[in-house]
Scaffold this active site. Structure first.
Site, PDB file in Angstrom:
ATOM      1  N   GLY A  99       2.433 -14.834   0.232  1.00  0.00           N
ATOM      2  CA  GLY A  99       2.425 -15.496  -1.212  1.00  0.00           C
ATOM      3  C   GLY A  99       2.131 -14.342  -2.380  1.00  0.00           C
ATOM      4  O   GLY A  99       2.497 -14.872  -3.379  1.00  0.00           O
ATOM      5  N   ALA A 100       1.548 -13.475  -1.982  1.00  0.00           N
ATOM      6  CA  ALA A 100       1.214 -12.238  -2.804  1.00  0.00           C
ATOM      7  C   ALA A 100       0.132 -12.674  -4.104  1.00  0.00           C
ATOM      8  O   ALA A 100       0.491 -11.877  -4.933  1.00  0.00           O
ATOM      9  CB  ALA A 100       2.457 -11.492  -3.177  1.00  0.00           C
ATOM     10  N   ASP A 127       0.491   0.611  14.485  1.00  0.00           N
ATOM     11  CA  ASP A 127       0.675   1.960  14.862  1.00  0.00           C
ATOM     12  C   ASP A 127      -0.232   2.924  14.069  1.00  0.00           C
ATOM     13  O   ASP A 127      -0.606   4.104  14.894  1.00  0.00           O
ATOM     14  CB  ASP A 127       2.257   2.171  14.587  1.00  0.00           C
ATOM     15  CG  ASP A 127       3.061   1.161  15.184  1.00  0.00           C
ATOM     16  OD1 ASP A 127       2.656   0.419  15.855  1.00  0.00           O
ATOM     17  OD2 ASP A 127       4.415   1.495  15.091  1.00  0.00           O
ATOM     18  N   ALA A 168       7.179   6.354  12.647  1.00  0.00           N
ATOM     19  CA  ALA A 168       6.337   7.448  12.814  1.00  0.00           C
ATOM     20  C   ALA A 168       5.696   7.297  14.150  1.00  0.00           C
ATOM     21  O   ALA A 168       5.267   6.001  14.897  1.00  0.00           O
ATOM     22  CB  ALA A 168       5.229   7.211  11.781  1.00  0.00           C
ATOM     23  N   GLU A 200       9.853   4.116   6.973  1.00  0.00           N
ATOM     24  CA  GLU A 200       9.252   2.696   7.466  1.00  0.00           C
ATOM     25  C   GLU A 200      10.238   2.433   8.798  1.00  0.00           C
ATOM     26  O   GLU A 200      11.544   2.643   8.961  1.00  0.00           O
ATOM     27  CB  GLU A 200      10.124   1.565   6.540  1.00  0.00           C
ATOM     28  CG  GLU A 200      10.224   0.279   6.872  1.00  0.00           C
ATOM     29  CD  GLU A 200       9.031  -0.571   7.335  1.00  0.00           C
ATOM     30  OE1 GLU A 200       8.069  -0.517   6.348  1.00  0.00           O
ATOM     31  OE2 GLU A 200       9.055  -1.070   8.317  1.00  0.00           O
ATOM     32  N   ALA A 204       0.805  -1.160  -0.135  1.00  0.00           N
ATOM     33  CA  ALA A 204       0.057  -0.077  -0.005  1.00  0.00           C
ATOM     34  C   ALA A 204       0.951   1.231  -0.108  1.00  0.00           C
ATOM     35  O   ALA A 204       0.857   2.250  -0.637  1.00  0.00           O
ATOM     36  CB  ALA A 204      -0.743   0.061   1.086  1.00  0.00           C
ATOM     37  N   ASN A 259       4.473  -7.136   5.699  1.00  0.00           N
ATOM     38  CA  ASN A 259       3.502  -8.412   5.375  1.00  0.00           C
ATOM     39  C   ASN A 259       3.517  -8.818   3.605  1.00  0.00           C
ATOM     40  O   ASN A 259       3.575  -9.845   3.564  1.00  0.00           O
ATOM     41  CB  ASN A 259       2.185  -8.253   5.743  1.00  0.00           C
ATOM     42  CG  ASN A 259       1.888  -8.669   7.139  1.00  0.00           C
ATOM     43  OD1 ASN A 259       2.904  -9.044   7.834  1.00  0.00           O
ATOM     44  ND2 ASN A 259       0.690  -8.520   7.796  1.00  0.00           N
ATOM     45  N   ARG A 306     -11.215 -19.764   5.499  1.00  0.00           N
ATOM     46  CA  ARG A 306     -10.097 -19.706   6.566  1.00  0.00           C
ATOM     47  C   ARG A 306     -10.626 -19.582   7.970  1.00  0.00           C
ATOM     48  O   ARG A 306      -9.900 -20.554   8.610  1.00  0.00           O
ATOM     49  CB  ARG A 306      -9.037 -18.458   6.486  1.00  0.00           C
ATOM     50  CG  ARG A 306      -8.367 -18.375   5.137  1.00  0.00           C
ATOM     51  CD  ARG A 306      -7.539 -17.479   4.913  1.00  0.00           C
ATOM     52  NE  ARG A 306      -6.889 -17.453   3.597  1.00  0.00           N
ATOM     53  CZ  ARG A 306      -6.109 -16.205   3.132  1.00  0.00           C
ATOM     54  NH1 ARG A 306      -5.755 -15.182   3.900  1.00  0.00           N
ATOM     55  NH2 ARG A 306      -5.170 -16.535   2.242  1.00  0.00           N
ATOM     56  N   GLU A 326      -3.755  -2.802   5.017  1.00  0.00           N
ATOM     57  CA  GLU A 326      -4.394  -3.424   5.878  1.00  0.00           C
ATOM     58  C   GLU A 326      -5.015  -2.976   7.393  1.00  0.00           C
ATOM     59  O   GLU A 326      -5.684  -3.264   8.127  1.00  0.00           O
ATOM     60  CB  GLU A 326      -3.360  -4.623   6.435  1.00  0.00           C
ATOM     61  CG  GLU A 326      -3.907  -5.924   7.470  1.00  0.00           C
ATOM     62  CD  GLU A 326      -3.117  -7.095   7.696  1.00  0.00           C
ATOM     63  OE1 GLU A 326      -2.052  -7.035   7.157  1.00  0.00           O
ATOM     64  OE2 GLU A 326      -3.372  -7.466   8.547  1.00  0.00           O
TER      65      GLU A 326
HETATM   66  P1  ADP Z   1       0.161  -3.464   3.602  1.00  0.00           P
HETATM   67  O1  ADP Z   1      -0.342  -4.714   2.972  1.00  0.00           O
HETATM   68  O2  ADP Z   1      -1.067  -2.659   4.262  1.00  0.00           O
HETATM   69  O3  ADP Z   1       0.754  -2.473   2.681  1.00  0.00           O
HETATM   70  P2  ADP Z   1       2.371  -4.225   5.052  1.00  0.00           P
HETATM   71  O4  ADP Z   1       2.222  -5.139   6.269  1.00  0.00           O
HETATM   72  O5  ADP Z   1       2.934  -4.805   3.993  1.00  0.00           O
HETATM   73  O6  ADP Z   1       0.951  -3.549   5.131  1.00  0.00           O
HETATM   74  O7  ADP Z   1       3.431  -2.974   5.256  1.00  0.00           O
HETATM   75  C1  ADP Z   1       3.241  -2.112   6.473  1.00  0.00           C
HETATM   76  C2  ADP Z   1       4.719  -1.560   6.739  1.00  0.00           C
HETATM   77  O8  ADP Z   1       4.429  -0.485   7.722  1.00  0.00           O
HETATM   78  C3  ADP Z   1       5.677  -2.694   7.585  1.00  0.00           C
HETATM   79  O9  ADP Z   1       6.567  -2.684   6.867  1.00  0.00           O
HETATM   80  C4  ADP Z   1       5.791  -2.080   9.099  1.00  0.00           C
HETATM   81  O10 ADP Z   1       7.007  -2.222   9.475  1.00  0.00           O
HETATM   82  C5  ADP Z   1       5.652  -0.450   8.580  1.00  0.00           C
HETATM   83  N1  ADP Z   1       5.212   0.271   9.777  1.00  0.00           N
HETATM   84  C6  ADP Z   1       4.438  -0.178  10.979  1.00  0.00           C
HETATM   85  N2  ADP Z   1       4.313   0.657  11.650  1.00  0.00           N
HETATM   86  C7  ADP Z   1       5.098   1.711  11.466  1.00  0.00           C
HETATM   87  C8  ADP Z   1       5.724   3.059  12.070  1.00  0.00           C
HETATM   88  N3  ADP Z   1       5.022   3.417  13.328  1.00  0.00           N
HETATM   89  N4  ADP Z   1       6.284   3.797  11.312  1.00  0.00           N
HETATM   90  C9  ADP Z   1       6.881   3.456  10.078  1.00  0.00           C
HETATM   91  N5  ADP Z   1       6.356   2.277   9.554  1.00  0.00           N
HETATM   92  C10 ADP Z   1       5.699   1.387   9.974  1.00  0.00           C
END
Ligand code: ADP
Length: 589
Positions: A180-181, A359, A291, A167, A148, A175, A418, A557
């Site tokens: 499996g994407a 978060d 963040a 990040e 996302a 995730n 599931r 998510e």
């Molecule tokens: P989505 O599938 O919604 O894109 P993901 O789980 O693939 O979500 O990615 C979410 C990312 O956001 C993860 O890499 C996670 O480490 C990062 N993340 C979570 N909390 C924070 C935060 N407080 N600051 C920066 N990055 C964050």
């Protein structure tokens, strides 16, 4: 005797001279190299360490089978820290990559031991990264580097905006990277290749709403279903993600085979290509940047993000246009899981990335963001009982593998939703299942080859066995061989009849009369949090009065409006790409 000893001495002297010659660098100082091996997440990590005068000068990874993205910070950050401190034992592991870190550390320790070098003690602290500017300004600040976040940042940059991705983990991907994407897209080009007809956005809309017990918002599910194909084409054409051209998945709850499979069957393909595109567009990605808080002005308009960097310093990211939250779900936050659903406690491990701790949800709630569906937490039915990690080897379930309990009996339709399968597994003796398939199914699904490292790992853990006969497989797990044979005989008969009177297998059972057999033990594990922020069709975050919070967007998510009680397999990628793109476009307006 005397003559022999003389020769021996001469040989030793010559050998010593030769070894000194290879150990000496051009400047005459002694340089020693030694190799070492450690056990990583997916097998051996082999390194070569270079020493000079008691100091570690370099560490080179000779070979490994780790996930490239997750290994990247280990092989750079940990390496720098080891060299800077001249110490292996006390160096911190890289969070989110702990198994790889452990293997890397072991490998370097092994090399130190083999080299015989006594390391100089150093008081120098492990190095820290360069200082970040304490105040930075961008047009668009994206928080989170999963599918996302990348989609939003790329759209913003393509709209001419200066975007940044924050990040909190050392590695990008969340995730998305470890999934499996597979991605649902009705009417896709692979369906055409395979001669699958009759699919439509309407059908995916109905499947998705029904799959979530009609608790998703219909107008948002409509966008998901209508945009799933354009999102997949964007990934293929714009981001250059390669999908398999001759294979699709049909996940539970879908009435058509419509899930595209990325090359390698994991999200690594997406994240790798996203990184390349982000580099092309000069989008800075700030890892180890957490963040902490959404900044607002007096009117409540969002103005930026306050974050903490690796040194513990506070960094302010001002956002001219706005902030996109893309921090993923909260599967890795047990306290938060329990707060919203007391059943989802410590008994469950998780398949999720370490950074998915909710978060973004907490930060948005603190400034008035509305939440929905928070109690709906999905477990994935077949995961490694040792680690909770999702089993991709177990994807053979989509090609006919069956699930049996300790008594050797089937207990659920293997392509059910599931949540239904997970609950059914937990209701069995011991709360686990065995997944069973044979060589004919394996020929089609090929999961022990495609996911070879996981396969080897499961065998090593004694969680999976490949056996020539059913009897041998049953005995390995202490299951009654007669009962298991009876079950498989029934399956063979049902396969022949084209009808499964016991559980009504929707794709039809497959004959398993011939060996070899694969049998693996599995448990459900927390996989996806359906609940989260309320967003509107423009991906704006809504407040508790159902008004958009100005300049705040969210996608992925951490939003809660699409999947209702239960996300169907393959719908997460369609969701995160679609709404990530919408958020990126809208914040840029
Ligand atoms: P989505 O599938 O919604 O894109 P993901 O789980 O693939 O979500 O990615 C979410 C990312 O956001 C993860 O890499 C996670 O480490 C990062 N993340 C979570 N909390 C924070 C935060 N407080 N600051 C920066 N990055 C964050």
């Amino acid at each position: 005797m005397k003559k022999g000893r003389k020769w021996l001495i001469l040989l030793v002297v010559l050998a010593l001279f030769a070894s000194l010659a290879t150990a000496c660098g051009g400047d005459g100082k002694e340089e020693v190299k030694a190799t070492g091996v450690g056990n990583g997440k997916h097998g051996d990590i082999k390194v070569e360490v270079t020493f000079k005068d008691g100091d570690i000068k370099n560490i080179e990874v000779l070979n490994h089978k780790e996930n490239e993205e997750l290994a990247d910070p280990v092989f750079s950050q940990m390496k720098d820290n080891i060299i800077a401190s001249n110490n292996v034992d006390d160096v911190d592991v890289v969070s989110g990559s702990s198994a790889t870190s452990k293997g890397y550390k072991e490998a370097v320790q092994d090399a130190v031991k083999k080299s015989g070098v006594k390391l100089n003690a150093k008081t120098k602290e492990a190095i820290k990264t360069e200082k970040e500017e304490p105040k930075q300004t961008y047009d668009v600040v994206v928080v989170g580097s999963g599918g996302a976040g990348f989609s939003a940042a790329i759209e913003a940059a393509q709209a001419g905006k200066k975007a940044v991705i924050l990040e909190k983990m050392p590695a990008v991907g969340g995730n998305t990277l470890i999934s499996g994407a597979e991605m649902n897209a009705p009417n896709n080009w692979v369906q055409k290749n395979l001669g699958i007809t009759g699919d439509s956005a309407d059908l995916m809309y109905e499947d998705t709403l029904k799959g979530g017990d009609n608790k998703g918002q219909p107008e948002m599910v409509r966008i998901l279903a209508d945009q799933a194909l354009p999102s997949a084409e964007w990934l293929r054409d714009e981001i250059k993600v390669e999908f398999l051209e001759d294979e699709l998945f049909q996940f539970g709850g879908h009435s058509k085979k419509r899930a595209l499979i990325p090359k390698g069957h994991t999200g690594e393909e997406l994240i790798k290509k996203f990184k390349l595109k982000a580099a092309d567009l000069d989008i800075p990605i700030k890892t180890n940047m957490k963040a902490e808080k959404i900044l607002t002005d007096d009117s409540g308009k969002v103005t930026g993000i306050e974050a903490t960097d690796i040194n513990g310093d506070t960094i302010t990211f001002n956002a001219n246009n706005g902030v996109v939250l893309a921090t993923g779900g909260f599967g890795s936050n047990v306290e938060m899981r329990k707060k919203y659903n007391s059943e989802m406690d410590e008994r469950y491990m998780t398949t999720d990335a370490a950074g998915t701790t909710g978060d973004g949800i907490v930060m948005a709630e603190a400034i008035g963001g509305a939440l929905t569906n928070m109690e709906n937490i999905q477990t994935y039915p077949v995961c490694d009982p040792e680690t909770g990690v999702i089993s991709l080897v177990a994807d053979s379930r989509f090609n006919g593998a069956i699930l049996v309990n300790q008594e050797g009996n089937r207990f659920v339709e293997e392509l059910e939703r599931r949540d239904v399968i997970s609950k059914a597994i937990l209701a069995q003796p011991g709360g686990y299942t065995y997944q069973l398939w044979n060589g004919d199914i394996e020929k089609i699904s090929n999961t022990t080859k495609v996911h070879k490292d996981e396969y080897e790992q499961l065998k090593k853990e004694k969680m999976l066995v490949k056996a020539d006969t059913l009897e041998e497989a049953a005995k390995f797990f202490d299951v009654d061989p007669k009962a298991l044979k009876q079950t498989v005989d029934k399956v063979n008969q049902y396969a022949k009849d084209g009808k499964d009177p016991d559980f009504d297998h929707r794709a039809g059972l497959v004959d398993m009369s011939k060996g070899p057999y694969y049998m693996m033990k599995a448990v459900p594990s927390v996989h996806h949090t359906m609940g989260g922020l309320v967003i509107n069709e423009q991906a704006q975050v809504m407040n508790t009065d159902n008004q958009p919070i100005e300049n705040l967007y969210a996608a992925g998510e951490l939003t809660g409006v699409i999947h209702g009680t239960n996300r169907l397999g393959g719908n997460a990628i369609s969701d995160i790409i679609t709404f990530g793109r919408i958020a990126g476009q809208e914040v840029s307006k």
